[in-house]
Design a protein around this motif. Structure first.
Motif, PDB file in Angstrom:
ATOM      1  N   ARG A   1       0.820  -1.216   0.000  1.00 13.85           N
ATOM      2  CA  ARG A   1       0.000   0.000   0.000  1.00 13.85           C
ATOM      3  C   ARG A   1       0.850   1.261   0.000  1.00 13.85           C
ATOM      4  O   ARG A   1       0.493   2.266  -0.587  1.00 13.85           O
ATOM      5  CB  ARG A   1      -0.912  -0.033   1.231  1.00 13.85           C
ATOM      6  N   GLY A   2       2.019   1.220   0.637  1.00 14.99           N
ATOM      7  CA  GLY A   2       2.890   2.382   0.725  1.00 14.99           C
ATOM      8  C   GLY A   2       3.884   2.520  -0.415  1.00 14.99           C
ATOM      9  O   GLY A   2       4.701   3.435  -0.404  1.00 14.99           O
ATOM     10  N   ARG A   3       3.830   1.635  -1.405  1.00  9.91           N
ATOM     11  CA  ARG A   3       4.742   1.695  -2.545  1.00  9.91           C
ATOM     12  C   ARG A   3       4.638   3.065  -3.209  1.00  9.91           C
ATOM     13  O   ARG A   3       3.551   3.539  -3.529  1.00  9.91           O
ATOM     14  CB  ARG A   3       4.380   0.595  -3.548  1.00  9.91           C
ATOM     15  N   LYS A   4       5.780   3.726  -3.399  1.00 15.27           N
ATOM     16  CA  LYS A   4       5.790   5.061  -3.986  1.00 15.27           C
ATOM     17  C   LYS A   4       5.771   4.970  -5.510  1.00 15.27           C
ATOM     18  O   LYS A   4       6.583   4.284  -6.108  1.00 15.27           O
ATOM     19  CB  LYS A   4       7.016   5.834  -3.533  1.00 15.27           C
ATOM     20  N   LEU A   5       4.811   5.668  -6.098  1.00 14.86           N
ATOM     21  CA  LEU A   5       4.693   5.728  -7.552  1.00 14.86           C
ATOM     22  C   LEU A   5       5.103   7.113  -8.010  1.00 14.86           C
ATOM     23  O   LEU A   5       4.658   8.118  -7.454  1.00 14.86           O
ATOM     24  CB  LEU A   5       3.255   5.441  -7.972  1.00 14.86           C
ATOM     25  N   ARG A   6       5.945   7.149  -9.019  1.00 11.45           N
ATOM     26  CA  ARG A   6       6.453   8.423  -9.536  1.00 11.45           C
ATOM     27  C   ARG A   6       6.098   8.575 -11.004  1.00 11.45           C
ATOM     28  O   ARG A   6       5.651   7.630 -11.652  1.00 11.45           O
ATOM     29  CB  ARG A   6       7.961   8.479  -9.340  1.00 11.45           C
ATOM     30  N   GLU A   7       6.338   9.761 -11.527  1.00  9.10           N
ATOM     31  CA  GLU A   7       6.069  10.043 -12.934  1.00  9.10           C
ATOM     32  C   GLU A   7       6.690   8.971 -13.822  1.00  9.10           C
ATOM     33  O   GLU A   7       7.837   8.581 -13.631  1.00  9.10           O
ATOM     34  CB  GLU A   7       6.627  11.412 -13.314  1.00  9.10           C
ATOM     35  N   GLY A   8       5.911   8.478 -14.769  1.00  5.60           N
ATOM     36  CA  GLY A   8       6.384   7.476 -15.710  1.00  5.60           C
ATOM     37  C   GLY A   8       6.057   6.049 -15.319  1.00  5.60           C
ATOM     38  O   GLY A   8       6.128   5.145 -16.155  1.00  5.60           O
ATOM     39  N   ASP A   9       5.704   5.822 -14.050  1.00  7.78           N
ATOM     40  CA  ASP A   9       5.348   4.471 -13.618  1.00  7.78           C
ATOM     41  C   ASP A   9       4.045   4.038 -14.288  1.00  7.78           C
ATOM     42  O   ASP A   9       3.139   4.848 -14.497  1.00  7.78           O
ATOM     43  CB  ASP A   9       5.185   4.392 -12.103  1.00  7.78           C
ATOM     44  N   VAL A  10       3.975   2.748 -14.619  1.00  8.10           N
ATOM     45  CA  VAL A  10       2.778   2.176 -15.232  1.00  8.10           C
ATOM     46  C   VAL A  10       2.210   1.137 -14.273  1.00  8.10           C
ATOM     47  O   VAL A  10       2.922   0.244 -13.825  1.00  8.10           O
ATOM     48  CB  VAL A  10       3.096   1.534 -16.598  1.00  8.10           C
ATOM     49  N   VAL A  11       0.922   1.285 -13.981  1.00 10.29           N
ATOM     50  CA  VAL A  11       0.236   0.390 -13.045  1.00 10.29           C
ATOM     51  C   VAL A  11      -0.856  -0.346 -13.810  1.00 10.29           C
ATOM     52  O   VAL A  11      -1.654   0.271 -14.514  1.00 10.29           O
ATOM     53  CB  VAL A  11      -0.386   1.183 -11.872  1.00 10.29           C
ATOM     54  N   GLU A  12      -0.895  -1.668 -13.663  1.00  4.88           N
ATOM     55  CA  GLU A  12      -1.941  -2.481 -14.264  1.00  4.88           C
ATOM     56  C   GLU A  12      -2.782  -3.069 -13.143  1.00  4.88           C
ATOM     57  O   GLU A  12      -2.247  -3.711 -12.237  1.00  4.88           O
ATOM     58  CB  GLU A  12      -1.334  -3.607 -15.091  1.00  4.88           C
ATOM     59  N   VAL A  13      -4.075  -2.828 -13.211  1.00  7.10           N
ATOM     60  CA  VAL A  13      -4.994  -3.333 -12.187  1.00  7.10           C
ATOM     61  C   VAL A  13      -6.363  -3.575 -12.816  1.00  7.10           C
ATOM     62  O   VAL A  13      -6.834  -2.765 -13.630  1.00  7.10           O
ATOM     63  CB  VAL A  13      -5.077  -2.354 -10.984  1.00  7.10           C
ATOM     64  N   LEU A  14      -6.962  -4.692 -12.483  1.00  3.91           N
ATOM     65  CA  LEU A  14      -8.291  -5.067 -12.993  1.00  3.91           C
ATOM     66  C   LEU A  14      -8.371  -4.986 -14.514  1.00  3.91           C
ATOM     67  O   LEU A  14      -9.365  -4.545 -15.091  1.00  3.91           O
ATOM     68  CB  LEU A  14      -9.372  -4.183 -12.358  1.00  3.91           C
ATOM     69  N   GLY A  15      -7.294  -5.389 -15.189  1.00  2.00           N
ATOM     70  CA  GLY A  15      -7.280  -5.429 -16.644  1.00  2.00           C
ATOM     71  C   GLY A  15      -7.090  -4.090 -17.332  1.00  2.00           C
ATOM     72  O   GLY A  15      -7.198  -3.999 -18.552  1.00  2.00           O
ATOM     73  N   LYS A  16      -6.807  -3.043 -16.577  1.00  2.00           N
ATOM     74  CA  LYS A  16      -6.603  -1.715 -17.153  1.00  2.00           C
ATOM     75  C   LYS A  16      -5.205  -1.218 -16.822  1.00  2.00           C
ATOM     76  O   LYS A  16      -4.631  -1.590 -15.803  1.00  2.00           O
ATOM     77  CB  LYS A  16      -7.636  -0.727 -16.624  1.00  2.00           C
ATOM     78  N   SER A  17      -4.675  -0.354 -17.682  1.00  2.00           N
ATOM     79  CA  SER A  17      -3.343   0.225 -17.473  1.00  2.00           C
ATOM     80  C   SER A  17      -3.454   1.720 -17.202  1.00  2.00           C
ATOM     81  O   SER A  17      -4.267   2.416 -17.828  1.00  2.00           O
ATOM     82  CB  SER A  17      -2.465   0.007 -18.710  1.00  2.00           C
ATOM     83  N   TYR A  18      -2.619   2.190 -16.287  1.00  2.00           N
ATOM     84  CA  TYR A  18      -2.590   3.595 -15.892  1.00  2.00           C
ATOM     85  C   TYR A  18      -1.146   4.066 -15.891  1.00  2.00           C
ATOM     86  O   TYR A  18      -0.262   3.342 -15.437  1.00  2.00           O
ATOM     87  CB  TYR A  18      -3.152   3.781 -14.483  1.00  2.00           C
TER      88      TYR A  18
END
Length: 71
Positions: A48-65
Motif C-alpha cells: 500500500r505504501g509503494r511510492k509511484l512516480r512520474e512514468g510508472d505504469v500500473v496495471e490493475v483489474l485489466g486496465k493500465s494507468y
C-alpha cells in the motif's frame, strides 16, 4: 492507457487507487490489495505504501494507468 495526474513528487499505491477511482476510501486499500493482482512496471506488488512516480505504469483489474506529474 489512462493517465493519472499527480501534483507531488510521488503518490503511494493506496493513494493511487483512490485517484484512479478504483476504491472509494483509503480504508478499502488494504483489503483490495490483498484480493487483487497489481502490476507496477511489469512486476507484481501489493504494498500500500509503494511510492509511484512520474512514468510508472500500473496495471490493475485489466486496465493500465500511467503516472504523470503536473507539479
Amino acid at each position: 492507457m489512462k493517465e493519472i495526474k499527480i501534483y507531488t513528487e510521488y503518490v503511494t499505491l493506496g493513494q493511487f487507487l483512490k485517484l484512479a477511482d478504483i476504491i472509494q476510501t483509503g480504508g478499502e486499500a488494504k483489503f483490495f490489495l490483498s484480493e487483487n493482482r497489481i502490476i507496477i512496471n511489469g512486476e507484481e506488488d501489493n504494498r500500500r505504501g509503494r511510492k509511484l512516480r512520474e512514468g510508472d505504469v500500473v496495471e490493475v483489474l485489466g486496465k493500465s494507468y500511467k503516472i504523470t506529474n503536473e507539479g
